[in-house]
Design a protein around this motif. Sequence first.
Motif, PDB file in Angstrom:
ATOM      1  N   CYS A 128       9.918  30.779 -17.036  1.00  0.00           N
ATOM      2  CA  CYS A 128       8.687  30.608 -16.251  1.00  0.00           C
ATOM      3  C   CYS A 128       8.606  31.563 -15.056  1.00  0.00           C
ATOM      4  O   CYS A 128       7.561  32.188 -14.828  1.00  0.00           O
ATOM      5  N   SER A 129       9.668  31.678 -14.286  1.00  0.00           N
ATOM      6  CA  SER A 129       9.619  32.526 -13.097  1.00  0.00           C
ATOM      7  C   SER A 129       9.592  34.007 -13.459  1.00  0.00           C
ATOM      8  O   SER A 129       8.921  34.806 -12.786  1.00  0.00           O
ATOM      9  N   ALA A 145      11.915  30.266  -9.476  1.00  0.00           N
ATOM     10  CA  ALA A 145      10.730  29.499  -9.065  1.00  0.00           C
ATOM     11  C   ALA A 145      10.876  28.926  -7.658  1.00  0.00           C
ATOM     12  O   ALA A 145       9.926  28.941  -6.863  1.00  0.00           O
ATOM     13  N   PHE A 170       3.361  24.873  -8.567  1.00  0.00           N
ATOM     14  CA  PHE A 170       4.794  24.589  -8.670  1.00  0.00           C
ATOM     15  C   PHE A 170       5.036  23.128  -9.047  1.00  0.00           C
ATOM     16  O   PHE A 170       4.308  22.229  -8.625  1.00  0.00           O
ATOM     17  N   HIS A 190       9.768  24.691 -11.799  1.00  0.00           N
ATOM     18  CA  HIS A 190       8.836  25.311 -12.743  1.00  0.00           C
ATOM     19  C   HIS A 190       7.647  25.896 -11.988  1.00  0.00           C
ATOM     20  O   HIS A 190       7.248  25.390 -10.926  1.00  0.00           O
ATOM     21  N   VAL A 191       7.062  26.975 -12.534  1.00  0.00           N
ATOM     22  CA  VAL A 191       5.935  27.638 -11.889  1.00  0.00           C
ATOM     23  C   VAL A 191       4.967  28.149 -12.961  1.00  0.00           C
ATOM     24  O   VAL A 191       5.379  28.521 -14.070  1.00  0.00           O
ATOM     25  N   HIS A 200       1.643  29.391 -18.311  1.00  0.00           N
ATOM     26  CA  HIS A 200       3.063  29.338 -17.930  1.00  0.00           C
ATOM     27  C   HIS A 200       3.938  29.437 -19.172  1.00  0.00           C
ATOM     28  O   HIS A 200       3.458  29.355 -20.304  1.00  0.00           O
TER      29      HIS A 200
END
Length: 228
Positions: free
Chosen positions: A119-120, A139, A161, A171-172, A188
């Motif tokens: 995710c990041s 994140a 976030f 998570h982002v 995402h």
Amino acid sequence: MKRRVMFYLVGVIATLSLQSCVTNYVVSTPQTYVHEYKSDAKLASLDNKRLESAKAQLLSSFKDEKFAAAKTLEATLKNDEISRTVRFTQKLDDILKEAETYLGTPYRYGGMTRSGIDCSAFVLSVFGAVTGMNLPRVAASQAQEGEKINKEDLQKGDLVFFSHGKGKISHVGIVENVSAEGDVTFIHSATSKGVMISSLADSYWGPKFRFAKRVLSPNNLNSNFANN
């Protein structure tokens, strides 16, 4: 006898004539001419009125010039603001277009390529490609960037976030759309399906949402990303 009478008459006549001349002669009183020169006070008053009139005209001229200059500056600033907003909106659209090219990319913890990405890494790759922005790798660190935004003020391009427990950001995602009704969708890289679009109203993601950040704005667009 006749001579005496004649002499007497001549004397009387002469006397009467002399009295008549004296009586008719009037010494003229010297005429005093009043010159109509204005006094110093009147001249000063006149000069002051002219000076005040000139000052009023000058001030009026300055006001007109300042008003015209202010209007020109206002128009310039307005045009700059419009131009900046247009560029910002275009940049947000470019970010989302780039993000959508990752749709379907599988999730991979620690992954940073289109073969597998977390995710990041997904967020920093998208922003880096479009803006040249160098976001942190994880994140939790990305959550320290930008300006905190209320949920009702979210717009495209904001970062959302999430936490899976104990309050730690894990998570982002990137806001993909905000509907007229206020429904928010974000793109995402999820562990289940890879890069996808989800809703903040989702029964899974909704309760895990913590806050949002705005890392890109019209004010920092030119200063940070002038060459992109």
